[in-house]
Enzyme design. Structure first.
Site, PDB file in Angstrom:
ATOM      1  N   TRP A 165      22.882  14.826 -29.940  1.00 50.08           N
ATOM      2  CA  TRP A 165      24.095  14.463 -30.260  1.00 50.08           C
ATOM      3  C   TRP A 165      24.086  13.328 -28.777  1.00 50.08           C
ATOM      4  O   TRP A 165      24.537  14.127 -27.473  1.00 50.08           O
ATOM      5  CB  TRP A 165      24.767  15.276 -30.028  1.00 50.08           C
ATOM      6  N   HIS A 186      30.200  16.944 -32.414  1.00 46.86           N
ATOM      7  CA  HIS A 186      30.536  16.903 -34.151  1.00 46.86           C
ATOM      8  C   HIS A 186      31.535  18.488 -34.278  1.00 46.86           C
ATOM      9  O   HIS A 186      32.194  18.937 -33.567  1.00 46.86           O
ATOM     10  CB  HIS A 186      29.201  17.892 -34.764  1.00 46.86           C
ATOM     11  N   ARG A 212      30.337  10.202 -30.249  1.00 46.69           N
ATOM     12  CA  ARG A 212      28.789  10.306 -29.853  1.00 46.69           C
ATOM     13  C   ARG A 212      29.489   9.008 -28.917  1.00 46.69           C
ATOM     14  O   ARG A 212      30.170   7.472 -29.406  1.00 46.69           O
ATOM     15  CB  ARG A 212      28.062  10.190 -31.039  1.00 46.69           C
ATOM     16  N   GLN A 226      33.919  14.262 -39.502  1.00 52.25           N
ATOM     17  CA  GLN A 226      33.315  14.874 -39.643  1.00 52.25           C
ATOM     18  C   GLN A 226      34.396  16.063 -41.018  1.00 52.25           C
ATOM     19  O   GLN A 226      35.698  16.733 -40.481  1.00 52.25           O
ATOM     20  CB  GLN A 226      32.341  15.964 -39.372  1.00 52.25           C
ATOM     21  N   VAL A 269      20.478  26.218 -37.569  1.00 51.73           N
ATOM     22  CA  VAL A 269      20.540  26.644 -39.184  1.00 51.73           C
ATOM     23  C   VAL A 269      19.217  27.328 -38.833  1.00 51.73           C
ATOM     24  O   VAL A 269      18.301  26.418 -38.131  1.00 51.73           O
ATOM     25  CB  VAL A 269      20.945  25.468 -39.676  1.00 51.73           C
ATOM     26  N   ALA A 325      26.738  26.427 -43.996  1.00 50.21           N
ATOM     27  CA  ALA A 325      27.359  26.185 -43.118  1.00 50.21           C
ATOM     28  C   ALA A 325      26.439  24.351 -43.110  1.00 50.21           C
ATOM     29  O   ALA A 325      25.473  24.262 -43.779  1.00 50.21           O
ATOM     30  CB  ALA A 325      27.127  25.663 -41.478  1.00 50.21           C
TER      31      ALA A 325
HETATM   32  C1  YSA Z   1      24.111  20.818 -39.405  1.00 47.55           C
HETATM   33  C2  YSA Z   1      24.185  21.565 -39.640  1.00 47.55           C
HETATM   34  C3  YSA Z   1      25.005  23.188 -40.450  1.00 47.55           C
HETATM   35  O1  YSA Z   1      24.176  23.956 -40.490  1.00 47.55           O
HETATM   36  C4  YSA Z   1      26.471  22.788 -39.904  1.00 47.55           C
HETATM   37  C5  YSA Z   1      26.159  20.964 -39.720  1.00 47.55           C
HETATM   38  C6  YSA Z   1      25.489  20.415 -39.224  1.00 47.55           C
HETATM   39  C7  YSA Z   1      25.650  18.445 -39.037  1.00 47.55           C
HETATM   40  C8  YSA Z   1      25.251  18.995 -37.680  1.00 47.55           C
HETATM   41  N1  YSA Z   1      26.365  19.267 -36.995  1.00 47.55           N
HETATM   42  C9  YSA Z   1      25.670  16.786 -37.414  1.00 47.55           C
HETATM   43  O2  YSA Z   1      26.738  16.642 -36.821  1.00 47.55           O
HETATM   44  N2  YSA Z   1      24.147  16.673 -38.254  1.00 47.55           N
HETATM   45  S1  YSA Z   1      24.537  14.855 -37.848  1.00 47.55           S
HETATM   46  O3  YSA Z   1      25.173  14.311 -37.072  1.00 47.55           O
HETATM   47  O4  YSA Z   1      23.558  14.137 -39.058  1.00 47.55           O
HETATM   48  O5  YSA Z   1      25.945  14.293 -38.560  1.00 47.55           O
HETATM   49  C10 YSA Z   1      26.075  14.754 -40.087  1.00 47.55           C
HETATM   50  C11 YSA Z   1      27.121  13.104 -41.163  1.00 47.55           C
HETATM   51  O6  YSA Z   1      28.097  12.884 -39.924  1.00 47.55           O
HETATM   52  C12 YSA Z   1      25.674  12.912 -41.189  1.00 47.55           C
HETATM   53  O7  YSA Z   1      25.075  13.059 -42.016  1.00 47.55           O
HETATM   54  C13 YSA Z   1      26.795  11.650 -41.344  1.00 47.55           C
HETATM   55  O8  YSA Z   1      27.469  11.499 -42.300  1.00 47.55           O
HETATM   56  C14 YSA Z   1      28.178  11.166 -40.407  1.00 47.55           C
HETATM   57  N3  YSA Z   1      27.782  10.774 -39.022  1.00 47.55           N
HETATM   58  C15 YSA Z   1      26.953  11.213 -38.351  1.00 47.55           C
HETATM   59  N4  YSA Z   1      26.362   9.975 -36.864  1.00 47.55           N
HETATM   60  C16 YSA Z   1      27.825   9.109 -37.469  1.00 47.55           C
HETATM   61  C17 YSA Z   1      28.553   9.537 -38.582  1.00 47.55           C
HETATM   62  N5  YSA Z   1      28.732   8.787 -39.233  1.00 47.55           N
HETATM   63  C18 YSA Z   1      29.426   7.654 -38.538  1.00 47.55           C
HETATM   64  N6  YSA Z   1      29.325   7.439 -37.461  1.00 47.55           N
HETATM   65  C19 YSA Z   1      28.071   8.202 -36.838  1.00 47.55           C
HETATM   66  N7  YSA Z   1      28.098   7.881 -36.000  1.00 47.55           N
END
Ligand code: YSA
Length: 357
Positions: A165, A186, A212, A226, A269, A325
């Site tokens: 992140w 997030h 981010r 999100q 997780v 989650a």
């Molecule tokens: C994972 C497990 C859990 O128990 C709960 C939540 C999560 C998600 C975790 N917090 C997270 O942020 N994962 S992630 O970095 O892969 O982002 C989740 C989703 O946000 C991605 O699948 C995507 O759809 C979206 N996302 C992430 N970065 C992004 C974005 N959408 C647009 N631009 C970006 N830079």
């Protein structure tokens, strides 16, 4: 016009004043001039008033006759004054009505109709799908503490997973010197915030904005939304997680879309997964597709069973409670649903794009 002389008034002098005053009044075009006229003839030192004052110098008999004429002249001039004021007011009204005339036959100006931003629409749609499955909706702060964004999610300082992140830090001195402030990367910090304040069973979704420090491309923005999901209770298993997310995908995309779960790593997780949908642009083919980067799949969320350390962190009994989650990206979901080929369209404020929704 001059003030009347000190000569004793006569019937002739009164008649002369009345005639010249009336003629003068007829020529006046505005209310200021009319008022000056009133002062000159009927005011305290006006011509006719002075004449009336001079009556006392006349013999009784003459005073009666001339006095009656003088009073009659005063009444006549007052009536004429009233009439002239009415005429001038009426003329002013008519003139302004003609000049500023409203053309009631012209068509009205169309009222501009606003609409919800496509992200707001999709966020609401996602939340409704979960509300229909018994989830509530809560929101949380976009400016967050390191404590909730990382520490409570089993990501202590120096943990390599922090690199997943890319964080925008806020330049703020915490008085205790312990906490760093950031723009949440997030919506997961809301997991701990919700659990700290409630006892299981919990079923909530948390929509909100995230930030981010990332280079943008067709599927990445530096600010995006999100929707977090959280379910905690007794006897919750991975089957519940899969069942809930399958049902969500069915509601959002219909039966025909392909869904893929893969193992993934998130420190909060165990086990963790990511969920993808087959790419709308290449129909899952993947060859030379810039949207899915040749993979045939677009990742829409991360998910998993909540790590026992996270549950312990908020004081839950891990022998009794389990939970799952997930966190998904609504813009990516809208891209899949509507065939949008670049996430940057959402925030470039181009009305040609926005009007389509
Ligand atoms: C994972 C497990 C859990 O128990 C709960 C939540 C999560 C998600 C975790 N917090 C997270 O942020 N994962 S992630 O970095 O892969 O982002 C989740 C989703 O946000 C991605 O699948 C995507 O759809 C979206 N996302 C992430 N970065 C992004 C974005 N959408 C647009 N631009 C970006 N830079």
């Amino acid at each position: 016009m001059t003030e009347s002389s000190a000569q004793p008034p006569t019937a002739e002098s009164i008649e002369a004043i009345t005639i010249s005053a009336s003629a003068e009044l007829d020529r006046l075009e505005n209310l200021e001039a009319v008022d000056q006229w009133r002062v000159s003839y009927l005011g305290r030192r006006g011509m006719l008033t002075t004449v009336l004052r001079g009556l006392s110098s006349l013999e009784v008999e003459e005073r009666r006759t001339v006095g009656a004429l003088a009073n009659q002249a005063k009444n006549t001039l007052e009536e004429r004054l009233e009439e002239r004021v009415r005429q001038i007011n009426e003329a002013t009204l008519t003139r302004s009505a003609n000049q500023d005339r409203l053309d009631v036959t012209l068509p009205g100006r169309p009222a501009l109709e606003g609409r919800l931003h496509p992200t707001t629409q999709i966020v609401r749609e996602i939340c409704s799908a979960f509300v229909a499955m018994g989830f509530g909706v809560v929101e949380g702060p976009e400016v967050e503490w390191d404590h909730y964004n990382f520490e409570m999610l089993n990501i202590p300082k120096g943990h390599p997973a922090r690199d997943m992140w890319n964080t925008l830090w806020v330049d703020y001195e915490d008085p205790t010197g312990e906490q760093a402030m950031l723009l949440r990367t997030h919506t997961s910090p809301m997991q701990a915030r919700v659990m700290e304040n409630r006892e299981p069973p919990i079923r909530v979704v948390v929509p909100g904005k995230c930030y981010r420090y990332e280079a943008t491309d067709a599927t990445h923005e530096w600010h995006f939304y999100q929707v977090e999901g959280l379910a905690v209770g007794e006897g919750i298993t991975f089957a519940d997680l899969k069942g809930t997310l399958y049902e969500f995908a069915r509601r959002m995309f219909g039966e025909e879309r392909q869904i893929r779960f893969r193992c993934d790593y998130f420190p909060f997780v165990e086990p963790g997964v990511d969920m993808s949908i087959d790419c709308f642009a290449c129909e899952g083919d993947g060859n030379g597709c810039r949207i899915c980067r040749d993979s045939g799949w677009i990742e829409i969320m991360g998910a998993g069973m909540i790590h026992p350390k996270v549950l312990e962190g908020v004081g839950y009994d891990t022998e009794r409670y389990t939970g799952f989650a997930f966190g998904m990206g609504p813009e990516r979901i809208a891209m899949l649903k509507y065939g949008i080929d670049d996430i940057r369209h959402f925030y470039s404020n181009d009305l040609r794009f926005l009007r389509q929704f």
